[in-house]
Design an enzyme around this catalytic site. Structure first.
Site, PDB file in Angstrom:
ATOM      1  CB  THR A   1      31.705 -67.307 -40.654  1.00  0.00           C
ATOM      2  OG1 THR A   1      31.068 -66.071 -40.934  1.00  0.00           O
ATOM      3  CG2 THR A   1      32.434 -67.187 -39.322  1.00  0.00           C
TER       4      THR A   1
ATOM      5  CG  HIS B   1      26.206 -59.970 -44.665  1.00  0.00           C
ATOM      6  ND1 HIS B   1      24.936 -60.424 -44.953  1.00  0.00           N
ATOM      7  CD2 HIS B   1      26.769 -60.926 -43.884  1.00  0.00           C
ATOM      8  CE1 HIS B   1      24.755 -61.605 -44.360  1.00  0.00           C
ATOM      9  NE2 HIS B   1      25.848 -61.923 -43.704  1.00  0.00           N
TER      10      HIS B   1
ATOM     11  CG  ASN C   1      22.507 -65.146 -43.322  1.00  0.00           C
ATOM     12  OD1 ASN C   1      21.452 -65.612 -43.749  1.00  0.00           O
ATOM     13  ND2 ASN C   1      23.671 -65.552 -43.761  1.00  0.00           N
TER      14      ASN C   1
ATOM     15  CE1 TYR D   1      25.284 -62.154 -37.672  1.00  0.00           C
ATOM     16  CE2 TYR D   1      25.018 -62.870 -39.936  1.00  0.00           C
ATOM     17  CZ  TYR D   1      25.354 -63.145 -38.625  1.00  0.00           C
ATOM     18  OH  TYR D   1      25.743 -64.414 -38.247  1.00  0.00           O
TER      19      TYR D   1
ATOM     20  CG  ASN E   1      21.922 -64.517 -36.312  1.00  0.00           C
ATOM     21  OD1 ASN E   1      22.370 -65.190 -35.387  1.00  0.00           O
ATOM     22  ND2 ASN E   1      22.627 -64.205 -37.392  1.00  0.00           N
TER      23      ASN E   1
HETATM   24  C1  PHB Z   1      28.369 -67.053 -38.799  1.00  0.00           C
HETATM   25  O1  PHB Z   1      29.458 -66.608 -38.405  1.00  0.00           O
HETATM   26  O2  PHB Z   1      27.830 -68.016 -38.275  1.00  0.00           O
HETATM   27  C2  PHB Z   1      27.719 -66.412 -39.931  1.00  0.00           C
HETATM   28  C3  PHB Z   1      28.222 -65.220 -40.402  1.00  0.00           C
HETATM   29  C4  PHB Z   1      27.597 -64.585 -41.451  1.00  0.00           C
HETATM   30  C5  PHB Z   1      26.476 -65.158 -42.018  1.00  0.00           C
HETATM   31  C6  PHB Z   1      25.996 -66.347 -41.565  1.00  0.00           C
HETATM   32  C7  PHB Z   1      26.610 -66.970 -40.517  1.00  0.00           C
HETATM   33  O3  PHB Z   1      25.868 -64.534 -43.010  1.00  0.00           O
END
Ligand code: PHB
Length: 359
Positions: A25, A174, A177, A179, A234
């Site tokens: 990112t 994705h 992480n 999400y 997260n």
């Molecule tokens: C972030 O924007 O911090 C971010 C985005 C996607 C990821 C990890 C971190 O997989």
């Protein structure tokens, strides 16, 4: 002998070498979350990687959770990405877009019409979110209704079609992480009592239905997947990650994906802090191309590929700071240090101004 510099074929994608640029990112999108010429230049500079995985890229307006992340759900965004893929292809590289929905890792200030973010269950993440103006506490998300799931799956497939229109060589779903898809996979965030929650089988169902829809939309040989079995990033965890992710990987085999990309441990965190997990068991269970990621240097990456532990290695911070990382590895040259203060801001500074080796 196969090593980091050997070419590879991942599904329909030919890689010149096995050095992959990890998804990162960078928060430099233009108005409307459109990729800019500066973003095209950043990726063009890194086209000597065997494969570039773009920054996480939202598939719909509700999928955004950070300022200035480029999307792939409007015509302007697709046109912006076309300039990126043209630049990378012009420099001889390959590029896949990482398709992203943040789920609960958002805020009404970042949502269309100020609505609540969605998630498998109405569980508020501990922590704060940067809304573009201020840090604010996360809110309790709205649990997706069963009736909304088919449209969500279609949104992934449409984004994958948009990706091919934009000239990408493939997509990476994705599911890591913390999400949305990871929120369904892992037990701490999924407390649903319908067909999409409960056992590992039910928690994996949304991901597998998304993979099926995306494979049908663009062909499995252009589809990859990102998983991160143990990262607590997260505010997420799983009661039994080894079982959950071995189940998932077993179910992926029939798809014949282009690649599976496993983020080991926690992105950016020292190895000593990683929660335990046996990644070799995923390698044994998975029949396709495996990319391993996180904390590798040249020697450990070379060892992983020559020993057969991985088919390729993804580099984040090293690729960010060294556009010519492949050439530096070849020559055993010194590496630039990443400018941490400019990871998520700074426009061209700390982005497109890292020096390359002179002849
Ligand atoms: C972030 O924007 O911090 C971010 C985005 C996607 C990821 C990890 C971190 O997989």
């Amino acid at each position: 002998m196969t090593d980091l510099f050997s070419p590879a074929r991942f599904g329909a994608i030919d890689l010149a070498n096995r050095v992959v640029m990890s998804s990162l990112t960078r928060n430099r999108a233009g108005a409307g979350n459109v990729p800019t010429p500066l973003i095209a230049e950043y990726y063009r500079q890194r086209a000597s990687a065997g494969l570039i995985l773009t920054e996480a890229t939202p598939i719909c307006a509700e999928g955004h959770g950070y300022p200035r992340t480029p999307g792939i759900h409007t015509a302007e965004q697709v046109a912006g990405w076309k300039a990126v893929t043209d630049a990378v292809h012009g420099a001889g590289g390959k590029i896949a877009v990482q398709l992203w929905h943040v789920g609960r890792i958002s805020h009404p200030d970042l949502q269309p019409g100020g609505i609540l973010p969605v998630a498998p269950s109405a569980i508020r993440p501990v922590g704060q979110v940067f809304t573009g103006q201020a840090m604010k506490d996360y809110v309790t998300p709205r649990a997706l209704d069963l009736s909304e799931i088919p449209a969500l799956i279609k949104t992934y497939a449409e984004a994958a079609r948009n990706a091919l229109d934009a000239g990408f060589d493939g997509v990476e779903i994705h599911a890591g992480n913390g999400y949305l898809l990871d929120q369904f996979l892992r037990s701490s965030t999924n407390q649903r009592t319908d067909g999409y929650g409960g056992s590992a089988e039910k928690r994996a169902r949304l991901l597998l239905e998304v993979m099926d829809a995306v494979c049908k939309a663009i062909g499995p040989d252009r589809v990859g997947l990102r998983l991160s079995p143990v990262t607590p990033f997260n505010d997420i965890s799983d009661d039994n990650p080894q079982d959950t992710f071995e189940y998932v990987v077993g179910q992926l085999n029939p798809f014949r994906l282009a690649f599976l990309d496993i983020l080991q441990g926690t992105g950016g965190a020292p190895r000593e802090t990683w929660l335990p997990f046996d990644y070799d068991r995923l390698r044994e269970r998975y029949v396709g191309n495996l990319i391993r990621n996180n904390g590798y240097d040249f020697l450990t990456a070379q060892e992983a590929v020559t020993s057969g532990a991985a088919d390729a290695i993804a580099f984040g911070r090293l690729m960010l700071a060294n556009p010519d990382l492949v050439e530096r590895f070849r020559r055993g040259a010194a590496l630039n240090a990443p400018d941490y203060d400019r990871f998520y801001s700074g426009e061209e500074k700390g982005y497109t101004d890292y020096p390359v080796l002179q002849d």
